[in-house]
Design an enzyme around this catalytic site. Structure first.
Site, short mmCIF file in Angstrom:
data_model
loop_
_atom_site.label_atom_id
_atom_site.label_comp_id
_atom_site.label_asym_id
_atom_site.label_seq_id
_atom_site.Cartn_x
_atom_site.Cartn_y
_atom_site.Cartn_z
N CYS A 3 61.91 56.19 9.32
CA CYS A 3 62.64 55.98 8.07
C CYS A 3 61.78 56.31 6.86
O CYS A 3 60.80 55.60 6.58
CB CYS A 3 63.13 54.53 8.02
SG CYS A 3 63.74 53.99 6.42
N CYS A 38 61.44 53.61 4.22
CA CYS A 38 60.61 52.52 4.75
C CYS A 38 59.13 52.84 4.57
O CYS A 38 58.34 52.01 4.12
CB CYS A 38 60.89 52.30 6.24
SG CYS A 38 62.59 51.87 6.63
#
Length: 460
Positions: A355, A358
């Site tokens: 991600c 993230c």
């Protein structure tokens, strides 16, 4: 709207006039899965069905017209074409989601549907190459792809005219969706600021944006959302409106939606999408009046059902409720439970190695953890990686700090389900008393997080 959010969408149905509904059966089996239920999305309802001990389920629905039903278990979604009176069956191995097998009625068409869906997905996966083309090159590329796709659609007419019609509509809206996304994505890739006023969206003039029946196509629904967003972004007070809390912002947006669309079902759908965005990722516990007003005004039963169901479930993790417990092994194999941190604030980061957003938060999270070292707060990072080795490698090589846990089952884990994680990164703040302070806490990179942490630490 948030990119990672996956909403329930209503299945496609061909309008063939009024016919007598016929009992239709859909059955399936899931092996190696971690979920014990499936969600079946049919033309008029969203049903949750338990799997038996062998991973089997059977669902009966009355269909008057051909339809495409969606079946979702965990993160695996299967779409099947059914005609009134059909009896269709499929099998899914959760360890090999691409290896879905079909049998029973229209099994060949359902296999074709799956192949074509993967083909459309692959086209969009190449979005960087596609949207980096200049406008003329993009137009030529789109025309070429459209020609090839429609040729394949025409070849389906001999097998089923209804199926071919549905696929032709789907392809048409898919291509229009790409055209609608080009201006913004192209600006992003070129590092330019996107300006909806200067982009060419004239093709919308030739598209009926009030076709409630065609909301059955995901691609058309997405097109309607894009159209609504563009019209709302052009409002004179849009920037001011964007900064307001949801309780003030949503009523104003709903009023705009009423002025943009004339079809009640379209209005209900677009409002639902904006509302669901706030329920899933905003301060949902402050939306009681907004939700009740939507439910009272909505004339589309399946949308009312969806909003009511999701909102009621979300309230389980509202501030003040006890935080769902969990126990997982850390990077060193030590068992760690939420209860181990009683008496301290717990700031949880739900993330995954793949991600991008993230990973972008990691430096800010490291800085936050360093600045609050020695205070009554613990930083817990829960990975939702399917690939556990990828998690181990990144944590080890990057020497990531804090309490590093991997949730067994990833997106199907108890933690992901209990905290209702629909997109990552998601941050959760839990109080020293084990109760939820904020289930959608500010990110480490935000200006609000330190103020919030300081306020809560002062209460301990």
């Amino acid at each position: 709207m948030r990119k990672y959010l996956i909403y329930l969408t209503i299945p496609a149905m061909v309008a063939c006039g009024s016919k007598e509904p016929k009992p239709t059966t859909l059955a399936g089996r899931y092996t190696n899965g971690t979920d014990n239920k499936v969600i079946v999305i049919s033309p008029d309802a969203i049903d949750t069905i338990s799997l038996n001990e062998n991973g089997l389920f059977v669902h009966k629905v009355n269909l008057a017209n051909p339809a495409m039903l969606k079946v979702r278990s965990g993160r695996i979604q299967t779409t099947l074409y059914l005609e009134p009176g059909d009896s269709s069956y499929f099998e899914v191995d959760a360890n090999n989601a691409d290896g879905i097998s079909f049998s029973g009625s229209n099994s060949e068409l359902n296999q074709n549907l799956r192949s074509r869906s993967k083909e459309l997905q692959n086209i969009f996966r190449g979005w960087r190459d596609l949207f980096s083309l200049n406008l003329n090159e993009f137009g030529l590329k789109i025309d070429s792809i459209s020609k090839e796709l429609f040729q394949k659609t025409d070849s389906l007419k001999a097998k089923s005219k209804n199926f071919a019609e549905m696929e032709a509509n789907r392809v048409r809206y898919f291509m229009l969706r790409l055209r609608s996304q080009y201006p913004e994505y192209s600006a992003y890739l070129s590092g330019e600021e996107f300006n909806p006023d200067s982009a060419d969206y004239s093709f919308f003039d030739n598209v009926d944006m009030n076709n409630g029946e065609h909301l059955s196509y995901d691609e058309y629904a997405s097109l309607v959302e894009t159209y609504a967003q563009l019209r709302i972004q052009k409002a004179q007070n849009f920037k001011e409106l964007s900064s307001k809390p949801a309780q003030e912002r949503l009523p104003a947006i709903f009023s705009m939606i009423d002025s943009i669309f004339t079809n009640p079902k379209i209005r209900d759908y677009v409002k639902k999408q904006y509302l669901m965005e706030e329920i899933q990722f905003g301060e949902f516990w402050k939306l009681n009046d907004i939700c009740n007003n939507y439910l009272a005004a909505c004339t589309t039963p399946v949308y009312k059902q969806e909003v009511q169901s999701v909102y009621n479930e979300k309230l389980k993790i509202a501030p003040g409720n006890s935080a769902p417990t969990f126990t997982y092994n850390d990077i060193n194999g030590k068992s760690v439970s939420l209860s181990d941190f009683n008496g301290k604030l717990v700031y949880i980061d739900f993330w995954a190695t793949w991600c991008g957003p993230c990973r972008g938060e990691i430096p800010h999270l490291d800085k936050l953890e360093k600045d609050y070292k020695g205070k009554k707060i613990v930083f817990v990072k829960i990975s939702l990686d399917d690939d556990m080795d990828a998690w181990r490698k990144m944590v080890t090589e990057k020497k990531l700090g804090g309490v590093q846990l991997h949730a067994d089952g990833a997106w199907s884990s108890d933690a992901a389900k209990n905290y209702q994680i629909k997109g990552i990164p998601t941050f959760v703040l839990i109080g020293a008393d084990g109760k939820i302070i904020n289930p959608n806490a500010p990110r480490p990179s935000s200006e609000e997080i330190r103020t919030l942490l300081d306020q809560e630490l002062a209460k301990i």
